[in-house]
Structure formats: C-alpha cells, structure tokens
Design an enzyme around this catalytic site. Structure first.
Site, mmCIF file in Angstrom:
data_model
loop_
_atom_site.group_PDB
_atom_site.id
_atom_site.type_symbol
_atom_site.label_atom_id
_atom_site.label_comp_id
_atom_site.label_asym_id
_atom_site.label_seq_id
_atom_site.Cartn_x
_atom_site.Cartn_y
_atom_site.Cartn_z
ATOM 1 N N VAL A 298 0.834 -1.209 0.000
ATOM 2 C CA VAL A 298 0.000 0.000 0.000
ATOM 3 C C VAL A 298 0.860 1.247 0.000
ATOM 4 C CG1 VAL A 298 -1.732 1.290 1.296
ATOM 5 C CG2 VAL A 298 -1.917 -1.187 1.081
ATOM 6 N N GLU A 303 -1.229 4.491 -5.293
ATOM 7 C CA GLU A 303 -2.597 4.324 -5.795
ATOM 8 C C GLU A 303 -3.402 5.611 -5.742
ATOM 9 O OE1 GLU A 303 -2.692 3.924 -1.449
ATOM 10 O OE2 GLU A 303 -1.476 2.989 -3.015
ATOM 11 N N ASP A 345 -5.296 37.492 -32.695
ATOM 12 C CA ASP A 345 -6.092 38.496 -33.383
ATOM 13 C C ASP A 345 -5.691 39.873 -32.858
ATOM 14 O OD1 ASP A 345 -7.977 39.637 -34.995
ATOM 15 O OD2 ASP A 345 -9.671 39.185 -33.690
ATOM 16 N N ASP A 661 -12.716 34.594 -32.180
ATOM 17 C CA ASP A 661 -13.960 34.964 -31.511
ATOM 18 C C ASP A 661 -15.205 34.662 -32.338
ATOM 19 O OD1 ASP A 661 -13.688 36.842 -33.484
ATOM 20 O OD2 ASP A 661 -13.513 38.564 -32.137
ATOM 21 N N ASP A 665 -14.033 31.194 -36.965
ATOM 22 C CA ASP A 665 -12.738 30.877 -36.360
ATOM 23 C C ASP A 665 -12.712 29.474 -35.760
ATOM 24 O OD1 ASP A 665 -11.628 33.366 -36.938
ATOM 25 O OD2 ASP A 665 -12.472 34.264 -35.129
ATOM 26 N N ASN A 727 8.485 6.422 -1.916
ATOM 27 C CA ASN A 727 8.038 5.031 -1.938
ATOM 28 C C ASN A 727 9.202 4.069 -2.203
ATOM 29 O OD1 ASN A 727 5.509 6.001 -1.498
ATOM 30 N ND2 ASN A 727 4.736 5.614 -3.550
ATOM 31 N N GLU A 730 11.070 3.599 1.069
ATOM 32 C CA GLU A 730 10.387 2.690 1.990
ATOM 33 C C GLU A 730 10.596 1.232 1.578
ATOM 34 O OE1 GLU A 730 6.350 3.988 1.978
ATOM 35 O OE2 GLU A 730 6.896 6.067 2.415
ATOM 36 N N ASN A 755 3.395 6.512 5.203
ATOM 37 C CA ASN A 755 2.706 6.739 3.938
ATOM 38 C C ASN A 755 1.693 7.875 4.055
ATOM 39 O OD1 ASN A 755 2.096 6.092 1.209
ATOM 40 N ND2 ASN A 755 0.272 4.998 1.883
#
Length: 932
Positions: A298, A303, A345, A661, A665, A727, A730, A755
C-alpha cells in the site's frame, strides 16, 4: 374546465412552456404570451415571470456525487486489501493492530476523498465560469441578460455564432441557418423561415423550420424570435431527462499516470514477495509478515496519485481562472507549457476593443467626432468648429445607415457605457447617439425587410428597409472599403449623386489607406433607394440576398474608428519573447492598420512586411512555409487561411495557440494545439471549440496562462518525483533489512503512518507551489517529454536509495550500539519520516531557486514533523504504533543521518552548479582554440 396556457416546471427545476407554441398562428401565440412583437416584454413582467417559473436551466444531476467519490475510495483494490489485513489481524487476536489499521484506512480514504472532492468542485465551478448571455428586447430596448434569466414571452435576437438559449418561435428571419446536429443528428444546417400558420406535423428538431431549439447554434444569418419554452420544458431538457449522466473522462495525463502506476505494481509485488519470503524464512510470524507485506504494498504503490494529480490540476486551473483564463479541458494544461507560437487576433486581444468613431469623411467633406469609448457624449467638428450633423444630409444618411445596417447597441451598466453585441456596430450606434439619433426609434420607423449577413468572404453586410415613403425601400451596406467600392456605381457629394469614375475610386482608396496607416480601422458605407417589390425574398439563400442587395450602390463615406492598444500588451509580448514564444498577428483588418498597431506595441517594425490573405491563397504550401519564419503580420486573412496557417506551423514542429472569436474561427481553433476563445466578444461556437477561454479578451492573459501552465506541469513532475522517491526509499528499507538478515525495521502501522504523513500535506504542498523565478526565461518543453524525462527517473532511484540506505543504516547502528529492537524501529521510523521531509524541503528550495522554501511547504513540513513527534513521544500513541522514547544519543544519530543527507544533497547541488559553470566557460574557450 379552462386549460392552463402556461405550464410551470415542478419545484425541483426551472422553466415553463406555452401550450401549442410550435403550431399556433403567430397573432394568437403573441396574445397568449402577452408580449409585443417589437417591444417585447415589460422588464417588470419579465422579472415576475422569472420568479414564478424559475430560471431557464436544466435540472441538476440528482446523483449523490459525494457518496460516489467516497465509495470509489473505499472500493479501491489497495484499500480492500488493507481491510482484509485488518480482518486477518482481528481473527488472529491482534485487536489493537486491527483497530489501528482501520483508523489508518479511514484517514487514507478521507484524504483521497477530500482531494477528489476538491477537484470535482473546482471542475464544476469552472464548467459554470460564465453564464451564457442572450440578447433580448424588453420595453423596446435591446438588452443583454444571462441566459438563465430568459422567460417565456421574451423577444430573442439571434445572429450567426450564437448558441440558442431556449426554444423560440421565429418572427423574423434573414438567411438564418441553424446547426441542429446536437439534437437531430443531421449534420447539414437547417434553413429557418417564418411560418405564420404551421402544419400539424412541423414539430421537433430537423422538421420545424420555424422554431429555434435550445442547445443548437446559428451558423448564418440573423433573426428575431419569441421564447416559447425554457429550462426543463425545452427540447434539450426533454432529451436530458432521458439520458443518464455519463462519467467524466480521464485526461491524457491521468492515463499516463495510471500506466506508470501499473508498471510500478510489478516491481512492488516482486519486492513484497521477497520481504515476506525472507521474513518467514528467518522465523518471523507469517501473519505479522503478511501484515507488513500488505502495508508495504500500500505504501509503495502510489494508488492515490491520479486523484492527487487531478486535485493539483483543478486547483491550478482555479488559480488560472483568477488570472482571467478558464481552461475548459484539463489536458490543455500540459499543452500550455509547450506553446511556441501565439497566433493572436488584433481587435480586442491586442487592443482594448473600445471602438470609437473619430472621423467620418467623403467627397462631401469631413468631420471629427469627440468622445471616448462607448459613451454617447461628444460632438461633431469641421475645421475646429462645431457642426450639426443632422443638418448635413449625406452625413445624416450615413449615420442612419450605420445604425440600421447592424444589430449592436450601447447600454449604461454599473456606472459605465458598454457595448451590446458587436463592438464595431456599437461604435456606429454611439456616433449616431452623439448626433441625436435614437437607435430604437430608427429601428421602429425603418423595418428591416431583407438582410444579407456579414460573411468573411464578402467582408460586408447589407439590409433592405422600408422607408417612410410607401412602396419605397432603402438598401444600406457597410464593410471593408474595397469590398463596398466594388458594389458601388455612384458617389454622393454636396451636389448630389455622380457616377463613380476611376479617379474618384482611386482617391477614396488612397484616403482609406492613409487612415489605416494611422492605426485606424476604416469602414465604408453605401446606400441606394429601390422599390419594395424589388427587394429579394428574405427566405432566400445568403448568396441570392447578397447578389440582389449589394449592387448599384451609392458611396456615402468612410468611417474611421480608433481602438487603442491595451496598456499592458507591449510588456506581455516582451515576456513571451523572453520565454521563447513567438507572437504572430493574424487579423482581418487592413494591412496598414495591422502594421501601425504592431509597431505601437513593439511586435514589429514600422516597415515590417505584411502578408495578405489573397496572397496566401496564391501561394503553395512550400512557398507559404518559407514566409512563416520571417513574417509576423498577416492581414485580411479569411478563416480558411487561418486554419491553413495553423496547419503549416504545426507541420514545422511548432505548438500553436490560436485566438478567435467568431463562428468562422472555430475550424482554426480546433486545428490549433491550444484554441483560445474570447470570453467577452467571442461567440458560443468559438468558446465551444476552444480549450482556453479568456475572460478579459486580453493577449497578456494568454502569456499569464502559459506561465501558469508551465508552473503546473513543473509541480506535477515535482509531485511525482517526490512520491516515487519516497516510496522507493520505503521499499528499499524493508527489502534491504530482509536481504541482510536484520529484524523487520518497521511495523505495519509504522509503514502506513509514514505513507499517510509524507504522502499527505508535504506532497500536496509541492503540487501547489507558485511559478518559480525564471520559469518564463527558459524555452518551452517538448510535448513528447514524459514525466520522468530530464533525469527524473535517475533522481527517483538516487533519492530513494539515499532515503532507504540511510534509514537502514540508522536502524543497524542503533542495534549495534546496544539499543533495543523497539528503539531501533522507532529510530528507523523517525529517520524515514525526517529524511522524506528534508527531501520535500530540498525540492521547495530548488523550486524557489535557492531561496527560502515557500510558506505552504514549510508549514506542511512542520505539521508533519509535529505529528511524528506525537507518535514517538506521546505515551497514549506509543503502544498503538510500537514506538518508544529515544535516548539523546539515538536522537543524535537520527538527526545526524537527516542532516548528513541534506548536506550531501546541498554539496551535490553546489558541485553540480560549479561543474556546470566550469563547462560553460570551457566550451567557448575550446571553440576559440579550434578556430585558431
């Protein structure tokens, strides 16, 4: 029993409908609606109907979005796996561990839910960033109101490019065509005509040519209609009630992150299997190692990364909205950081779009007009003396044509005068008001009988109106000078109308070019008288209408309008240039006007070449590509050439942002990597085609959006690098201990706590950092660049190894110095958290270019450190997390490890910077040596 004529929507949704709105005869329909075909509803009656019937809105989704988001967090594979581990611990009698695991699960679920919920709320708020507007006639005045305030009986004005806000019955139509594919599935536009008494089967989209339906789009012509259905009673509301809500699609970035997470799963599963097998082989309890392995999985697999990234994106987009830019697609943020060319423009983007008529001239003479903006205060002057414009017949006729040949107006709102509709047409109305002409009275006296709407190819529009003389009509036209002169056979001076000769035509063209060279926008106005019977059928095609109206005209004069450049646009262009983003002006205006404005804002020199649309049409793609590298000004560019310009720039490898605009376009906006629509002057079609909408129509906002886009992408990369490196650390801690035959350095709950703490506030804070200094001084990144490019993968492995090995070293050293296993685990736990927090501070330090870490990051690190101290020192939490008080010597060891790593990181940065500077000095020297 008398039938109710107006049906009200139930209390849970707004809207109303009139019975038989599509099939009643028009006089009966107007009588039932209690409205007038010319003056519309009284404003007080409109407010009363809005209060009675509710807003013109579809019912909101009834789904419990919050509960669905929470359930998505609970039913994730990793959460279910952790709950299974808790159930296993409970079954084995480890009640304290089971309850602690449950508490951690709840905290993780709530954290993920909060992130997703904030993202969802941000996206919903942005989806409603601006209430669509509708132009209606109320009390005889043209007003612009939010579409949600439309009521049954409102008199609706429609032009090409407008999205229809409610179902409405046509009263007038001039070459009006509506695209109804969203409702009917038919791709071809539907011609709309006035039908006084419809047939019974003429109902529904695709069949009712006399009805406008909410959600469709006008693509040509103009019209006037009375609203017959609003809200949930509209055809769109009926269909919406039948369609279930579709899930929001993931962005490309989310797909990339999911792919990254899936690739990490294989590595994590292998590592977890090794940890479990080695631990059991060493005699550790199998269920304890199972808990540790599941917890490690985990902790190791990110996740929650897609949800956290979505939250960071949504919060970043909110920050962009505060800078007056709305991102309609989250995936556009990635592209913003890659932009290399801005095709902008001129009118309203580089200029203020506060058109003001400053001069009118013709063969009869010339007048100057005072005043600024859309305020109708000002006067007319000839040779410095005030004059009465209505006392000059040709000038009065020209001013009257400027009002009738258009649909714009001005209105006083919130203490200032603003344009209603097209700003150029509003400026013409403003000039007429200064002369004493009232637009509403003129439009009431001169009823429009036929209209050829403005088209980019013709660059002009015309109307045929009934004059005050029975049986006599007057045709009026306005547009680009060369386009109007092409339809003129005569000119009018003080002595009357005369044939248009070659010399007079050349003089008019020369005067128009002289005015344009001064940075003025120039229009020409012409007119002719005709019999009403000679006017074309208003239901004819635009081509037939234009051919019948725009011929044998009499030239009346030139109208010069000034639109001052935006005060901040020159600095914004320079910012873009420093950011290696090229600015190109693409306008429909006169080439001299484009060059003058470009020189005034520092975009180009006064002698800069200008490429004209008709020249582009004659060029092959290869010839035009050869011009793109040295030409920055494109004038008189039709929509098809705008799209071609974007295509060629993209073929050269550029990432193009294109502004627009109008309805024409839309193809170029879709073709561009980043379509940028105008939020004020833009049409609904343009906004739907664009991925970015400017709330202030300002070029500088595009540059701000590019800066924010670069910063958001940098934060995402920083976020990903931090999470994956932590991670990795760990995993290596647990894997290294197993391979070296050491006891398990961390318990299941300690891993889960690490975590939670390190993937929580500090990680989220890294995703919210403001743009770093210098972000707009570097070249754009390549759009093919991945999240782990530019050494990110190597950094993740290196930092993860440093964190893991340092934690393992502290654990082993504590044991070697005679510490208990509980003390060693506590020391490893504290070391792992502190090392990750130090890494977060380093990333913030690097992002600030070696200044102090941003306050949001420093605050999150302090909170996380405080939570660590509570777990280690608070007696109530020690039994739960398996921690124990540490003697001063062990704390010194933990601190030395963290400080040592920070010192090594700083030394590495210093050495790398020194090496970079040394290389930067050596390369020129070596080059000079080779040259000699």
């Amino acid at each position: 029993m008398r039938r109710r004529r107006l049906q009200r929507q139930p209390t849970h949704a707004g809207g109303a409908a009139v019975d038989g709105g599509e099939s009643l005869a028009l006089p009966e329909l107007l009588r039932r609606l209690r409205t007038d075909a010319h003056t519309g509803l009284d404003p007080h009656e409109a407010r009363a109907r809005l209060l009675r019937d509710g807003p013109n809105e579809l019912p909101a989704s009834t789904g419990a979005v919050g509960w669905r988001l929470l359930w998505d967090q609970i039913r994730s594979f990793m959460t279910l796996l952790l709950l299974g581990a808790g159930a296993l611990a409970w079954g084995l009698g480890e009640v304290a561990d089971a309850l602690a695991i449950l508490a951690i699960v709840v905290l993780n679920v709530l954290l993920g839910f909060v992130q997703e919920h904030r993202a969802e709320q941000a996206i919903r708020a942005l989806a409603q960033w601006r209430a669509p507007k509708a132009r209606v006639v109320r009390g005889g005045q043209v007003v612009e109101v939010p579409a949600g305030e439309l009521v049954v009986g409102d008199l609706l004005l429609v032009e090409a490019g407008d999205r229809i806000p409610a179902d409405a019955r046509l009263l007038e139509a001039y070459a009006l065509q509506v695209e109804e594919s969203a409702l009917s599935g038919e791709s071809a536009p539907v011609p709309k005509v006035v039908v006084p008494m419809p047939a019974p089967d003429e109902t529904g989209p695709g069949r009712a040519g006399h009805v406008l339906f909410a959600g469709t789009t006008a693509v040509a012509g103009s019209g006037r209609a009375v609203v017959i259905r609003t809200g949930a009673h509209s055809e769109l509301g009926r269909i919406a009630a039948m369609v279930s809500e579709a899930p929001r699609p993931d962005s490309p970035l989310q797909h990339a992150l999911d792919h990254l997470a899936r690739r990490l799963v294989a590595v994590c599963v292998l590592a977890v299997t090794v940890v479990f097998a080695v631990g059991v082989a060493q005699g550790q309890p199998w269920y304890g190692m199972l808990l540790v392995s599941i917890s490690l999985a985990v902790a190791a697999i990110p996740e929650g990364l897609p949800a956290a990234i979505t939250a960071a994106l949504a919060l970043g987009v909110q920050r962009m909205s505060r800078r007056r830019a709305v991102v309609r697609q989250l995936s556009a943020i990635e592209t913003l950081g890659c932009a290399t060319v801005i095709c902008s423009d001129k009118t309203g983007t580089l200029t203020l779009n506060e058109m003001t008529v400053v001069r009118i001239e013709g063969p009869w003479g010339a007048v100057e007009i005072s005043g600024q903006g859309f305020s109708p205060s000002g006067g007319f002057f000839a040779d410095g003396q005030a004059v009465d414009p209505l006392g000059r017949p040709v000038l009065a006729r020209l001013l009257r044509a400027g009002v009738l040949c258009g649909h714009g107006d001005v209105a006083h709102r919130s203490g200032r005068w603003v344009a209603v509709g097209d700003p150029t047409e509003a400026a013409l109305v403003c000039a007429a008001r200064k002369a004493g002409l009232e637009p509403s009275r003129l439009r009431g006296r001169y009823r429009v009988l036929a209209e050829a709407p403005f088209e980019a190819g013709r660059r002009r529009m015309s109307v045929g109106v009934a004059s005050e003389v029975p049986g006599v009509a007057e045709v009026m036209a306005k547009g680009a000078p060369d386009a109007i002169l092409a339809a003129c056979a005569r000119w009018q001076g003080t002595a009357g109308e005369q044939r248009m000769g070659r010399a007079e035509r050349a003089r008019i063209v020369q005067r128009a070019e002289h005015l344009a060279a001064d940075g003025l926008r120039v229009l020409a106005v012409a007119a002719r008288r005709a019999a009403v019977t000679d006017l074309p059928d208003p239901r004819s095609s635009p081509e037939v209408l234009a051919a019948a109206l725009e011929r044998d005209l009499t030239f009346l004069g030139l109208v010069a309008l000034r639109d001052p450049p935006r005060p901040d646009v020159a600095a914004a262009i320079e910012r873009a240039r420093r950011a290696h983003v090229r600015t190109v002006m693409v306008t429909g205006d006169h080439p001299a006007t484009a060059r003058a404005v470009a020189a005034a804002i520092g975009l180009a020199r006064e002698d800069e070449p200008v490429l004209i649309g008709r020249e582009m049409e004659r060029m092959s793609d290869e010839e035009l590509e050869g011009q793109l590298g040295r030409c920055r000004l494109f004038a008189r560019v039709p929509p098809d050439q705008k799209r071609r310009l974007v295509q060629l720039l993209r073929q050269e490898g550029h990432v193009v942002a294109m502004t627009g605009d109008g309805i024409n376009d839309a193809p170029a906006l879709k073709e561009a990597d980043i379509g940028v629509a105008m939020g004020i002057a833009g049409t609904d079609v343009a906004r739907q085609a664009a991925s970015l909408v400017l709330l202030d129509d300002n070029y500088a906002t595009i540059v701000d959006a590019i800066e924010e886009g670069r910063a958001i992408y940098d934060n995402i990369r920083r976020f990903v690098r931090y999470l994956l490196a932590c991670n990795t650390g760990e995993m290596l801690t647990m894997l290294g201990a197993s391979l070296l035959g050491l006891p398990v350095p961390l318990t299941a709950l300690q891993i889960l706590w690490v975590n939670l703490v390190t993937d929580g506030l500090p990680a989220l804070a890294l995703g919210l950092l403001p743009p770093a200094r210098g972000v707009m001084q570097r070249p754009p990144r390549s759009r093919q660049e991945g999240l782990l490019a530019r050494g990110a993968g190597e950094e993740i492995v290196a930092q993860g190894t440093v964190i893991g090995m340092s934690t393992l070293l502290v654990f082993a050293a504590t044991l070697a110095l005679g510490g208990s296993q509980a003390q060693a685990r506590t020391a490893a736990f504290a070391s792992l958290v502190l090392l990750q927090l130090v890494y977060a501070l380093k990333m913030g330090y690097d992002a600030g270019r070696h200044g102090l870490p941003p306050p949001v990051l420093a605050g999150s690190v302090l909170i996380s450190a405080g939570l660590l101290g509570a777990v280690v020192a608070w007696p109530a939490l020690q039994p739960l997390f398996g921690t124990t008080p540490l003697p001063a010597g062990v704390w010194a060891l933990v601190a030395a490890g963290s400080v040592g790593v920070a010192a090594m990181q700083s030394l590495g940065d210093w050495g790398g910077a020194r090496a970079s500077r040394l290389v930067a000095r050596l390369i020129p020297a070596l080059s000079r040596g080779r040259a000699s």
